[in-house]
Design a protein around this motif. Structure first.
Motif, PDB file in Angstrom:
ATOM      1  N   ASN A 291      29.639 -11.040   1.284  1.00 43.26           N
ATOM      2  CA  ASN A 291      28.460 -11.600   1.013  1.00 43.26           C
ATOM      3  C   ASN A 291      27.194 -11.022   0.749  1.00 43.26           C
ATOM      4  O   ASN A 291      27.030  -9.993   1.147  1.00 43.26           O
ATOM      5  CB  ASN A 291      28.290 -12.639   2.293  1.00 43.26           C
ATOM      6  N   LYS A 292      26.202 -11.697   0.174  1.00 40.79           N
ATOM      7  CA  LYS A 292      25.272 -11.141  -0.317  1.00 40.79           C
ATOM      8  C   LYS A 292      24.087 -12.042   0.413  1.00 40.79           C
ATOM      9  O   LYS A 292      24.235 -13.234   0.225  1.00 40.79           O
ATOM     10  CB  LYS A 292      24.757 -11.067  -1.836  1.00 40.79           C
ATOM     11  N   PHE A 293      23.023 -11.407   0.936  1.00 45.56           N
ATOM     12  CA  PHE A 293      22.054 -12.135   1.806  1.00 45.56           C
ATOM     13  C   PHE A 293      20.550 -11.879   0.996  1.00 45.56           C
ATOM     14  O   PHE A 293      20.086 -10.751   0.973  1.00 45.56           O
ATOM     15  CB  PHE A 293      22.004 -11.934   3.053  1.00 45.56           C
ATOM     16  N   LEU A 294      19.850 -12.894   0.471  1.00 50.52           N
ATOM     17  CA  LEU A 294      18.582 -12.688  -0.083  1.00 50.52           C
ATOM     18  C   LEU A 294      17.747 -13.026   1.288  1.00 50.52           C
ATOM     19  O   LEU A 294      17.896 -14.423   1.696  1.00 50.52           O
ATOM     20  CB  LEU A 294      18.203 -13.695  -1.038  1.00 50.52           C
ATOM     21  N   VAL A 295      16.907 -12.281   1.689  1.00 51.72           N
ATOM     22  CA  VAL A 295      16.188 -12.665   3.020  1.00 51.72           C
ATOM     23  C   VAL A 295      14.954 -12.641   3.223  1.00 51.72           C
ATOM     24  O   VAL A 295      14.129 -11.367   2.617  1.00 51.72           O
ATOM     25  CB  VAL A 295      16.898 -11.903   4.287  1.00 51.72           C
ATOM     26  N   SER A 296      13.936 -13.615   3.497  1.00 52.38           N
ATOM     27  CA  SER A 296      12.760 -13.626   3.817  1.00 52.38           C
ATOM     28  C   SER A 296      12.482 -14.051   5.119  1.00 52.38           C
ATOM     29  O   SER A 296      13.308 -15.030   5.633  1.00 52.38           O
ATOM     30  CB  SER A 296      11.887 -14.570   2.902  1.00 52.38           C
ATOM     31  N   LEU A 297      11.416 -13.465   6.077  1.00 50.59           N
ATOM     32  CA  LEU A 297      11.105 -14.020   7.311  1.00 50.59           C
ATOM     33  C   LEU A 297       9.583 -14.427   7.364  1.00 50.59           C
ATOM     34  O   LEU A 297       8.745 -13.634   6.534  1.00 50.59           O
ATOM     35  CB  LEU A 297      11.168 -12.529   8.335  1.00 50.59           C
ATOM     36  N   LEU A 298       9.310 -15.444   8.050  1.00 46.40           N
ATOM     37  CA  LEU A 298       8.215 -15.877   8.120  1.00 46.40           C
ATOM     38  C   LEU A 298       7.029 -15.174   8.988  1.00 46.40           C
ATOM     39  O   LEU A 298       5.951 -15.269   8.422  1.00 46.40           O
ATOM     40  CB  LEU A 298       8.258 -17.445   8.408  1.00 46.40           C
ATOM     41  N   SER A 299       7.607 -14.625  10.006  1.00 46.24           N
ATOM     42  CA  SER A 299       6.519 -14.211  10.718  1.00 46.24           C
ATOM     43  C   SER A 299       6.099 -12.543  10.480  1.00 46.24           C
ATOM     44  O   SER A 299       7.164 -11.766  10.063  1.00 46.24           O
ATOM     45  CB  SER A 299       6.949 -14.187  12.401  1.00 46.24           C
ATOM     46  N   ARG A 300       4.776 -12.240  10.522  1.00 45.58           N
ATOM     47  CA  ARG A 300       4.525 -11.084  10.330  1.00 45.58           C
ATOM     48  C   ARG A 300       5.254 -10.065  11.313  1.00 45.58           C
ATOM     49  O   ARG A 300       5.318  -9.002  10.702  1.00 45.58           O
ATOM     50  CB  ARG A 300       2.953 -10.832  10.703  1.00 45.58           C
ATOM     51  N   GLU A 301       5.433 -10.491  12.367  1.00 48.88           N
ATOM     52  CA  GLU A 301       6.059  -9.368  13.499  1.00 48.88           C
ATOM     53  C   GLU A 301       7.307  -9.104  13.117  1.00 48.88           C
ATOM     54  O   GLU A 301       7.896  -8.149  13.763  1.00 48.88           O
ATOM     55  CB  GLU A 301       5.911  -9.841  14.766  1.00 48.88           C
ATOM     56  N   ASN A 302       7.949  -9.915  12.132  1.00 48.22           N
ATOM     57  CA  ASN A 302       9.483  -9.438  11.874  1.00 48.22           C
ATOM     58  C   ASN A 302       9.606  -8.415  10.658  1.00 48.22           C
ATOM     59  O   ASN A 302      10.511  -8.185  10.436  1.00 48.22           O
ATOM     60  CB  ASN A 302      10.367 -10.785  11.406  1.00 48.22           C
ATOM     61  N   GLN A 303       8.598  -8.407   9.923  1.00 46.53           N
ATOM     62  CA  GLN A 303       8.485  -7.535   8.732  1.00 46.53           C
ATOM     63  C   GLN A 303       9.057  -6.193   8.719  1.00 46.53           C
ATOM     64  O   GLN A 303       9.687  -5.729   7.955  1.00 46.53           O
ATOM     65  CB  GLN A 303       6.955  -7.786   8.039  1.00 46.53           C
ATOM     66  N   HIS A 304       8.798  -5.546  10.007  1.00 42.28           N
ATOM     67  CA  HIS A 304       9.046  -4.030   9.972  1.00 42.28           C
ATOM     68  C   HIS A 304      10.697  -4.152  10.122  1.00 42.28           C
ATOM     69  O   HIS A 304      11.503  -3.386   9.604  1.00 42.28           O
ATOM     70  CB  HIS A 304       8.625  -3.263  10.947  1.00 42.28           C
ATOM     71  N   GLU A 305      10.991  -5.044  11.066  1.00 38.93           N
ATOM     72  CA  GLU A 305      12.564  -4.913  11.560  1.00 38.93           C
ATOM     73  C   GLU A 305      13.324  -5.219  10.524  1.00 38.93           C
ATOM     74  O   GLU A 305      14.478  -4.911   9.960  1.00 38.93           O
ATOM     75  CB  GLU A 305      12.909  -5.979  12.636  1.00 38.93           C
ATOM     76  N   LEU A 306      12.993  -6.256   9.644  1.00 38.42           N
ATOM     77  CA  LEU A 306      13.430  -6.735   8.379  1.00 38.42           C
ATOM     78  C   LEU A 306      14.122  -5.581   7.381  1.00 38.42           C
ATOM     79  O   LEU A 306      15.133  -5.415   6.807  1.00 38.42           O
ATOM     80  CB  LEU A 306      12.803  -7.949   7.480  1.00 38.42           C
ATOM     81  N   ILE A 307      12.878  -4.757   7.384  1.00 40.69           N
ATOM     82  CA  ILE A 307      13.039  -3.595   6.210  1.00 40.69           C
ATOM     83  C   ILE A 307      14.240  -2.551   7.030  1.00 40.69           C
ATOM     84  O   ILE A 307      14.737  -1.979   6.388  1.00 40.69           O
ATOM     85  CB  ILE A 307      11.950  -3.160   5.971  1.00 40.69           C
ATOM     86  N   VAL A 308      13.825  -2.312   8.187  1.00 40.11           N
ATOM     87  CA  VAL A 308      14.941  -1.299   8.790  1.00 40.11           C
ATOM     88  C   VAL A 308      16.283  -2.373   8.862  1.00 40.11           C
ATOM     89  O   VAL A 308      17.093  -1.169   8.477  1.00 40.11           O
ATOM     90  CB  VAL A 308      14.293  -1.307  10.425  1.00 40.11           C
ATOM     91  N   THR A 309      16.381  -3.244   8.777  1.00 41.89           N
ATOM     92  CA  THR A 309      17.685  -3.974   8.727  1.00 41.89           C
ATOM     93  C   THR A 309      18.192  -3.660   7.391  1.00 41.89           C
ATOM     94  O   THR A 309      19.477  -3.253   7.089  1.00 41.89           O
ATOM     95  CB  THR A 309      17.749  -5.419   9.054  1.00 41.89           C
ATOM     96  N   ALA A 310      17.491  -4.032   6.429  1.00 40.83           N
ATOM     97  CA  ALA A 310      17.738  -3.558   5.007  1.00 40.83           C
ATOM     98  C   ALA A 310      18.257  -2.156   4.746  1.00 40.83           C
ATOM     99  O   ALA A 310      18.950  -1.913   3.893  1.00 40.83           O
ATOM    100  CB  ALA A 310      16.476  -4.100   3.917  1.00 40.83           C
TER     101      ALA A 310
END
Ligand code: FIX
Ligand code: ZN
Length: 411
Positions: A291-310
């Protein structure tokens, strides 16, 4: 002759790049009851409604009972006639007015009403998209919305610059509420979600994929989103949606962190944000490599972890600075951090426009911020002896504003 500066080259590339807006709530003129444009719609954007209610006491009930023009006048009075329109959304109205050569301070709301088209036709849509430098907009298409469903069932033609995305929120977030509509559409589904019911949900989705030809499927999820989840929505996601998306090579867009109706009296303006756990996303990316996931997170506090996950998962494409994050300072912070951690391998922005003319101010602003950040980054490369030329800049800019999205869809 002097060589153009890095800032000039970036400025030119970012200003002229043709954007694909990969998430909007726009509809083409042929979907007349859903299409939104014109001054009154611009003024009654839910971002502005929330801001207007902050300026002093007012009855929400009375506001919602007021016809559209009166709502727009009230918001204009509250946000533009007492204090200065300093917020992102309020100053966006000025930027729209300026693009249409309206001096809103002198001409007021009526000036804007004269310049913008309340019932857009295809030519007006093209004009606005061209003003915004956008080639295509991806819609949000909900087969559970009875009005929208009618247009699709009647095979109403789409404007060629509108692309569909199949939105699945009710199916995943409120499964009990879709049982009856599914049954009335001819799909035999019950609350137990037996194997037979799952087959029926799959048939429903196959039919809508066939009808809409979406470029991706999408769900918005609360900050409390968990995966796996034994509830019916979680089971539909795992046993039906994920396999179907993999089979059709459709990315699944996950927009996580929306806390709906924190203040229901404000209706669409009453949603908020909350920090989510990254673990469900890790689990999805790891256990569903097809699967392919396009992901956006709404909280500012999640932004760094999202990119680490990417960084861990090539099947995760971060996109956009969503909703409350779409401000000058936050887009700058987030874009800078993304470039520093994953280079230009993300989708820089989407507009989330609900009203056609929003495209104008939202894209002008995103372009400005991204140009600022990129200039800084290329100047660093130049300091290290790397030749930065206009062609390389154009390639990176195109990747960020359109190509990364289309390549991911085609992958
Ligand atoms: O769920 C979404 O797609 C959100 O973007 C919207 O529901 C939200 O109301 C919005 O317009 C944010 O920009
Ligand atoms: Zn949206």
């Amino acid at each position: 002759m002097n060589r153009p500066s890095i800032s000039d080259m970036v400025g030119t590339a970012v200003k002229s790049v043709v954007v694909t807006d990969m998430h909007t709530h726009l509809f083409p003129p042929s979907f007349a009851r859903l299409q939104m444009s014109g001054a009154d719609r611009v003024l009654t954007y839910h971002y502005l409604i929330a801001e207007a209610f902050r300026t002093g006491p007012a009855s929400e009930t009375r506001f919602w009972q007021t016809p559209l023009a009166g709502q727009a006048e009230w918001i204009y009075g509250r946000l533009f006639e007492t204090l200065s329109p300093l917020s992102e959304a309020a100053s966006g109205v000025l930027e729209i007015a300026q693009a249409f050569a309206v001096n809103i301070q002198a001409e007021g709301l009526d000036g804007l009403r004269r310049a913008l088209m309340q019932e857009a036709d295809d030519l007006y849509v093209d004009r606005v998209l061209d003003l915004a430098g956008v080639d295509r907009v991806v819609m949000t298409n909900d087969p559970f919305d009875a009005i929208e469903r009618g247009y699709w069932q009647d095979r109403v033609p789409l404007h060629p610059r509108f692309v569909s995305a199949l939105r699945l929120d009710p199916l995943i977030n409120q499964f009990d509420q879709v049982i009856s509509p599914l049954r009335s559409m001819g799909y035999q589904v019950g609350p137990e979600l037996t194997d037979g019911a799952q087959t029926e949900v799959r048939r429903f989705l196959e039919d809508w994929i066939e009808r809409m030809r979406p470029v991706y499927c999408a769900i918005s999820l609360a900050d409390t989103f968990a995966f796996p989840d034994a509830g019916p929505g979680g089971r539909v996601l795992e046993s039906v949606v994920l396999p179907l998306c993999a089979q059709h090579k459709l990315p699944l867009a996950l927009m996580i962190g929306a806390r709906r109706q924190v203040n229901p009296r404000l209706q669409a303006a009453g949603d908020s944000t909350g920090k989510a756990s990254m673990q469900p996303l890790e689990r999805l990316c790891r256990d569903f490599p097809e699967n392919k996931f396009l992901v956006s997170l709404l909280s500012r506090e999640n932004q760094h972890e999202l990119i680490v996950t990417a960084r861990k998962f090539g099947n995760l494409m971060p996109f956009g600075c969503w909703w409350f994050l779409n401000t000058d300072s936050l887009v700058e912070e987030i874009t800078r951090m993304r470039l520093e951690l994953i280079g230009p391998t993300f989708v820089a922005q989407h507009s989330d426009a609900r009203v056609l003319e929003h495209l104008i101010y939202k894209w002008a602003r995103s372009r400005n911020v991204v140009a600022r950040v990129l200039t800084d980054k290329y100047e660093k490369l130049a300091k290290f002896g790397w030749t930065v030329d206009a062609k390389a800049i154009e390639t990176d800019v195109k990747a960020l504003f359109s190509q990364n999205f289309w390549d991911f869809v085609a992958r």
